[in-house]
Design a protein around this motif. Structure first.
Motif, PDB file in Angstrom:
ATOM      1  N   VAL A   1       0.681  -1.381  -0.246  1.00 26.87           N
ATOM      2  CA  VAL A   1       0.020   0.019   0.005  1.00 26.87           C
ATOM      3  C   VAL A   1       0.827   1.322   0.091  1.00 26.87           C
ATOM      4  N   LEU A   2       1.973   1.276   0.763  1.00 31.47           N
ATOM      5  CA  LEU A   2       2.768   2.356   0.797  1.00 31.47           C
ATOM      6  C   LEU A   2       3.703   2.835  -0.099  1.00 31.47           C
ATOM      7  N   SER A   3       3.812   1.686  -1.144  1.00 38.92           N
ATOM      8  CA  SER A   3       4.998   1.928  -1.884  1.00 38.92           C
ATOM      9  C   SER A   3       4.703   1.772  -3.470  1.00 38.92           C
ATOM     10  N   ARG A   4       3.547   1.393  -3.723  1.00 37.64           N
ATOM     11  CA  ARG A   4       3.368   1.120  -5.002  1.00 37.64           C
ATOM     12  C   ARG A   4       2.673   2.268  -5.718  1.00 37.64           C
ATOM     13  N   ARG A   5       2.606   2.792  -7.154  1.00 42.12           N
ATOM     14  CA  ARG A   5       2.085   3.706  -7.729  1.00 42.12           C
ATOM     15  C   ARG A   5       0.745   3.505  -8.367  1.00 42.12           C
ATOM     16  N   ASN A   6       0.564   2.189  -8.826  1.00 37.72           N
ATOM     17  CA  ASN A   6      -0.654   1.808  -9.341  1.00 37.72           C
ATOM     18  C   ASN A   6      -1.662   1.482  -8.276  1.00 37.72           C
ATOM     19  N   ALA A   7      -2.740   2.364  -8.777  1.00 36.28           N
ATOM     20  CA  ALA A   7      -4.078   2.236  -7.646  1.00 36.28           C
ATOM     21  C   ALA A   7      -4.683   0.896  -7.523  1.00 36.28           C
ATOM     22  N   VAL A   8      -4.589  -0.048  -8.666  1.00 32.48           N
ATOM     23  CA  VAL A   8      -5.209  -1.183  -8.509  1.00 32.48           C
ATOM     24  C   VAL A   8      -4.268  -2.393  -7.769  1.00 32.48           C
ATOM     25  N   VAL A   9      -3.043  -2.088  -7.960  1.00 31.52           N
ATOM     26  CA  VAL A   9      -2.024  -2.992  -6.930  1.00 31.52           C
ATOM     27  C   VAL A   9      -2.132  -2.241  -5.499  1.00 31.52           C
ATOM     28  N   ILE A  10      -2.550  -1.259  -5.360  1.00 31.52           N
ATOM     29  CA  ILE A  10      -2.715  -0.713  -3.718  1.00 31.52           C
ATOM     30  C   ILE A  10      -3.878  -1.341  -3.249  1.00 31.52           C
ATOM     31  N   LEU A  11      -5.076  -1.398  -4.177  1.00 33.22           N
ATOM     32  CA  LEU A  11      -6.259  -2.160  -3.852  1.00 33.22           C
ATOM     33  C   LEU A  11      -5.987  -3.545  -3.415  1.00 33.22           C
ATOM     34  N   MET A  12      -5.235  -4.226  -4.166  1.00 28.35           N
ATOM     35  CA  MET A  12      -4.745  -5.625  -3.824  1.00 28.35           C
ATOM     36  C   MET A  12      -4.025  -5.686  -2.779  1.00 28.35           C
ATOM     37  N   SER A  13      -3.190  -5.014  -2.361  1.00 24.62           N
ATOM     38  CA  SER A  13      -2.615  -4.965  -0.996  1.00 24.62           C
ATOM     39  C   SER A  13      -3.327  -4.816   0.013  1.00 24.62           C
ATOM     40  N   VAL A  14      -4.506  -3.816  -0.001  1.00 24.72           N
ATOM     41  CA  VAL A  14      -5.338  -3.541   0.966  1.00 24.72           C
ATOM     42  C   VAL A  14      -5.887  -5.034   1.224  1.00 24.72           C
ATOM     43  N   GLU A  15      -6.565  -5.707   0.107  1.00 22.58           N
ATOM     44  CA  GLU A  15      -7.315  -6.820   0.117  1.00 22.58           C
ATOM     45  C   GLU A  15      -6.359  -7.943   1.058  1.00 22.58           C
ATOM     46  N   LEU A  16      -5.045  -7.936   0.640  1.00 25.85           N
ATOM     47  CA  LEU A  16      -4.213  -8.887   1.389  1.00 25.85           C
ATOM     48  C   LEU A  16      -4.142  -8.622   2.711  1.00 25.85           C
TER      49      LEU A  16
END
Lengths: 102, 139
Positions: free
Chosen positions: A22-37
């Motif tokens: 969540v803290l280090s990626r730039r792509n919003a979809v990847v941030i959402l995937m990390s939140v799900e994780l």
């Protein structure tokens, strides 16, 4: 039976990996995937505690079920927002969404 | 590729749930998370593909986030998990566990969790309507 702290370890590791994503990626979809994780890690934690400490009382599983519901709702709305932002700004990089920046 | 690895880790979490005698939640995990949310994420990846190769995958403070994440993990491990739960012996795990029937009863019993259950359904409906309204193409 595996000791409880191993399950907690796995859940903590997943949570921290999700937090890093969540803290280090730039792509919003990847941030959402990390939140799900991260939400998944919380669920593992809940179920592990439920199984080892109070296996008769259903509070742990019910709580985890509600966390599932919240995660699903938030993923749906979040992805809708991402798609809408992409449609108007043509970019999913979160650093490009800076209209409110002073 | 990240979405596919996420699907893999969600399957792993479902396996963990089965090990913990929460089979209903394992099935829910596979159906809801992987069947719906992961597919939604793959759709979002397909729909937002103007940049097939980002110039930079990580943002400017990735080392700080790595530090924070590792620090958090060490803090949780040393501060909470090992002192409090490290000495719990595995022989004291109760063999008789409440089953899926008990979960179903708990979710509709008037004394237990029927109110959060109904509120959760309202939340899901609101989220569905909201997602459709947000993602709709305003012609």
């Amino acid at each position: 039976m595996v000791p409880l702290w191993m399950y907690l370890l796995v859940a903590a590791a997943l949570f921290c990996i999700g937090a890093y994503g969540v803290l280090s990626r730039r792509n919003a979809v990847v941030i959402l995937m990390s939140v799900e994780l991260m939400l998944n890690a919380v669920n593992i934690n809940l179920i592990a505690f439920w199984r080892y400490l109070t296996p008769q009382n259903m509070s742990g599983q019910a709580f985890a079920a509600f966390v599932f519901v919240i995660a699903a709702a938030e993923a749906a709305v979040g992805l809708a927002i991402i798609i809408s932002v992409y449609r108007s700004r043509r970019s999913v990089v979160v650093e490009d969404v800076n209209l409110l920046k002073g | 590729h990240g979405a596919l690895y996420l699907i893999l880790s969600l399957f792993g979490a479902a396996g963990l749930f089965v090990l913990l005698s929460a089979e209903f939640l394992a099935a829910v995990q596979v159906l809801v998370y992987i069947g719906a949310i992961a597919i939604l994420i793959i759709f979002a990846v397909m729909l937002t593909r103007s940049m097939t190769r980002l110039s930079e995958v990580f943002n400017r403070q990735w080392w700080l986030s790595a530090l924070v994440a590792i620090g958090l993990f060490v803090l949780i491990l040393v501060g909470v998990i090992l002192p409090v739960f490290g000495s719990m012996d595995t022989a004291s795990v109760a063999p008789n566990v409440a089953t899926t029937v008990d979960l179903g009863v708990a979710l509709v019993d008037g004394n237990q969790y029927v109110l959060p259950f109904e509120v959760a359904s309202i939340l899901l409906t609101a989220a569905m309507i909201g997602a459709i309204v947000i993602a709709r193409d305003n012609e």
